[in-house]
Design a protein around this motif. Structure first.
Motif, PDB file in Angstrom:
ATOM      1  N   TYR A 117      -8.439 -45.323  -0.277  1.00 12.51           N
ATOM      2  CA  TYR A 117      -7.573 -46.244  -1.016  1.00 12.51           C
ATOM      3  C   TYR A 117      -6.895 -45.558  -2.197  1.00 12.51           C
ATOM      4  O   TYR A 117      -5.695 -45.667  -2.387  1.00 12.51           O
ATOM      5  N   TYR A 118      -7.681 -44.847  -2.999  1.00 15.51           N
ATOM      6  CA  TYR A 118      -7.158 -44.280  -4.250  1.00 15.51           C
ATOM      7  C   TYR A 118      -6.733 -42.815  -4.149  1.00 15.51           C
ATOM      8  O   TYR A 118      -6.066 -42.314  -5.044  1.00 15.51           O
ATOM      9  N   GLY A 119      -7.150 -42.136  -3.090  1.00 14.26           N
ATOM     10  CA  GLY A 119      -6.770 -40.737  -2.913  1.00 14.26           C
ATOM     11  C   GLY A 119      -7.818 -39.774  -3.449  1.00 14.26           C
ATOM     12  O   GLY A 119      -8.609 -40.101  -4.334  1.00 14.26           O
ATOM     13  N   GLN A 120      -7.795 -38.579  -2.906  1.00 16.38           N
ATOM     14  CA  GLN A 120      -8.788 -37.570  -3.256  1.00 16.38           C
ATOM     15  C   GLN A 120      -8.637 -37.095  -4.702  1.00 16.38           C
ATOM     16  O   GLN A 120      -9.633 -36.900  -5.397  1.00 16.38           O
ATOM     17  N   ASP A 121      -7.418 -36.902  -5.188  1.00 20.09           N
ATOM     18  CA  ASP A 121      -7.222 -36.423  -6.560  1.00 20.09           C
ATOM     19  C   ASP A 121      -7.798 -37.396  -7.585  1.00 20.09           C
ATOM     20  O   ASP A 121      -8.505 -37.005  -8.506  1.00 20.09           O
ATOM     21  N   TYR A 122      -7.507 -38.675  -7.426  1.00 16.40           N
ATOM     22  CA  TYR A 122      -8.003 -39.688  -8.355  1.00 16.40           C
ATOM     23  C   TYR A 122      -9.532 -39.782  -8.284  1.00 16.40           C
ATOM     24  O   TYR A 122     -10.217 -39.863  -9.306  1.00 16.40           O
ATOM     25  N   THR A 123     -10.064 -39.746  -7.059  1.00 16.54           N
ATOM     26  CA  THR A 123     -11.512 -39.816  -6.880  1.00 16.54           C
ATOM     27  C   THR A 123     -12.191 -38.615  -7.525  1.00 16.54           C
ATOM     28  O   THR A 123     -13.211 -38.759  -8.207  1.00 16.54           O
ATOM     29  N   ASN A 124     -11.632 -37.429  -7.343  1.00 16.51           N
ATOM     30  CA  ASN A 124     -12.207 -36.238  -7.980  1.00 16.51           C
ATOM     31  C   ASN A 124     -12.122 -36.324  -9.501  1.00 16.51           C
ATOM     32  O   ASN A 124     -13.044 -35.891 -10.206  1.00 16.51           O
ATOM     33  N   LEU A 125     -11.032 -36.857 -10.033  1.00 17.32           N
ATOM     34  CA  LEU A 125     -10.914 -37.051 -11.472  1.00 17.32           C
ATOM     35  C   LEU A 125     -12.029 -37.965 -11.983  1.00 17.32           C
ATOM     36  O   LEU A 125     -12.679 -37.677 -12.995  1.00 17.32           O
ATOM     37  N   LEU A 126     -12.280 -39.050 -11.279  1.00 16.50           N
ATOM     38  CA  LEU A 126     -13.356 -39.956 -11.680  1.00 16.50           C
ATOM     39  C   LEU A 126     -14.724 -39.294 -11.612  1.00 16.50           C
ATOM     40  O   LEU A 126     -15.578 -39.519 -12.473  1.00 16.50           O
ATOM     41  N   ARG A 127     -14.924 -38.453 -10.616  1.00 16.79           N
ATOM     42  CA  ARG A 127     -16.188 -37.702 -10.528  1.00 16.79           C
ATOM     43  C   ARG A 127     -16.364 -36.810 -11.759  1.00 16.79           C
ATOM     44  O   ARG A 127     -17.458 -36.720 -12.319  1.00 16.79           O
ATOM     45  N   GLU A 128     -15.297 -36.143 -12.157  1.00 20.52           N
ATOM     46  CA  GLU A 128     -15.367 -35.258 -13.326  1.00 20.52           C
ATOM     47  C   GLU A 128     -15.630 -36.049 -14.610  1.00 20.52           C
ATOM     48  O   GLU A 128     -16.403 -35.609 -15.470  1.00 20.52           O
ATOM     49  N   ILE A 129     -15.001 -37.195 -14.751  1.00 19.22           N
ATOM     50  CA  ILE A 129     -15.253 -38.044 -15.924  1.00 19.22           C
ATOM     51  C   ILE A 129     -16.704 -38.497 -15.931  1.00 19.22           C
ATOM     52  O   ILE A 129     -17.377 -38.476 -16.971  1.00 19.22           O
ATOM     53  N   LYS A 130     -17.218 -38.892 -14.786  1.00 21.89           N
ATOM     54  CA  LYS A 130     -18.618 -39.305 -14.693  1.00 21.89           C
ATOM     55  C   LYS A 130     -19.543 -38.174 -15.113  1.00 21.89           C
ATOM     56  O   LYS A 130     -20.522 -38.407 -15.842  1.00 21.89           O
ATOM     57  N   LYS A 131     -19.256 -36.947 -14.715  1.00 17.63           N
ATOM     58  CA  LYS A 131     -20.103 -35.799 -15.086  1.00 17.63           C
ATOM     59  C   LYS A 131     -20.138 -35.588 -16.596  1.00 17.63           C
ATOM     60  O   LYS A 131     -21.149 -35.181 -17.141  1.00 17.63           O
ATOM     61  N   VAL A 132     -19.018 -35.867 -17.269  1.00 11.02           N
ATOM     62  CA  VAL A 132     -18.976 -35.708 -18.730  1.00 11.02           C
ATOM     63  C   VAL A 132     -19.944 -36.688 -19.393  1.00 11.02           C
ATOM     64  O   VAL A 132     -20.689 -36.322 -20.303  1.00 11.02           O
TER      65      VAL A 132
END
Length: 148
Positions: A117-132
Motif C-alpha cells: 500500500y505505502y511502498g518500500q521506501d516509505y516502509t523502510n523509512l518507518l523502520r529506520e524511525i522505529k530503530k531510533v
C-alpha cells in the motif's frame, strides 16, 4: 442496500458479530467527500463476491468500519472472499487518497498489505524511525512490519 454511518460503533459491531458465524473487519480512512464513492464500491463488492458487507463509520473524519460476514461459506471460501474484498477496499482507499486505517491502526492482521500500500521506501523509512526510538526492538516487536 442502504448504508448508514453511525456513532454507535460498539453496539453496531456487536450486532453484526452476533448475526454471522464468521466475521472480519477492515478499517479504512478516506476523505469525507469520497465516502459515497467508497460505499458504492462496497455495494458492488457485495454483489461480486456474494458476501454481506455491512459498514458504518465516522462521517466527520472519513473513518469507515467495514465488516465482512460469512453467513454460509466454509472457512476456506470465506478466507478467499475476504482476501479479495480487503485487497479491493485498500485499492479503493488508495485511489481516493485515503489510508489503510484511521483510528485503529494496522496491527498484525493487515501487516502483509502495508508495504504494498505505502511502498518500500516509505516502509523502510518507518523502520529506520522505529530503530531510533526503539533500538532494541522491544516495543511492539515486529508489529506492522518485521524490523529485520
Amino acid at each position: 442496500m442502504r448504508r448508514t454511518l453511525a456513532c454507535y460503533s460498539k453496539f453496531y459491531s456487536l450486532a453484526i458479530q452476533n448475526s454471522t458465524p464468521m466475521m472480519d473487519e477492515v478499517d479504512i480512512s478516506v476523505p469525507i467527500n469520497k465516502i459515497p464513492e467508497v460505499l458504492t464500491r462496497i455495494e458492488e463488492l457485495e454483489t461480486e463476491v456474494k458476501m454481506r458487507i455491512p459498514s458504518f463509520g465516522h462521517a466527520g473524519d472519513g473513518n469507515l468500519h467495514i465488516y465482512l460476514c460469512s453467513d454460509k461459506d466454509s472457512k476456506d471460501i470465506f478466507a478467499q472472499k475476504s482476501k479479495k474484498v480487503i485487497s479491493e477496499l485498500y485499492k479503493k482507499a488508495k485511489e481516493v487518497d485515503g489510508n489503510m486505517s484511521g483510528e485503529h491502526g494496522i496491527g498484525y492482521a493487515r501487516q502483509a498489505y502495508f508495504e504494498d500500500y505505502y511502498g518500500q521506501d516509505y516502509t523502510n523509512l518507518l523502520r529506520e524511525i522505529k530503530k531510533v526510538f526503539d533500538p532494541n526492538g522491544i516495543i511492539n516487536p515486529d508489529k506492522i512490519f518485521p524490523l529485520k
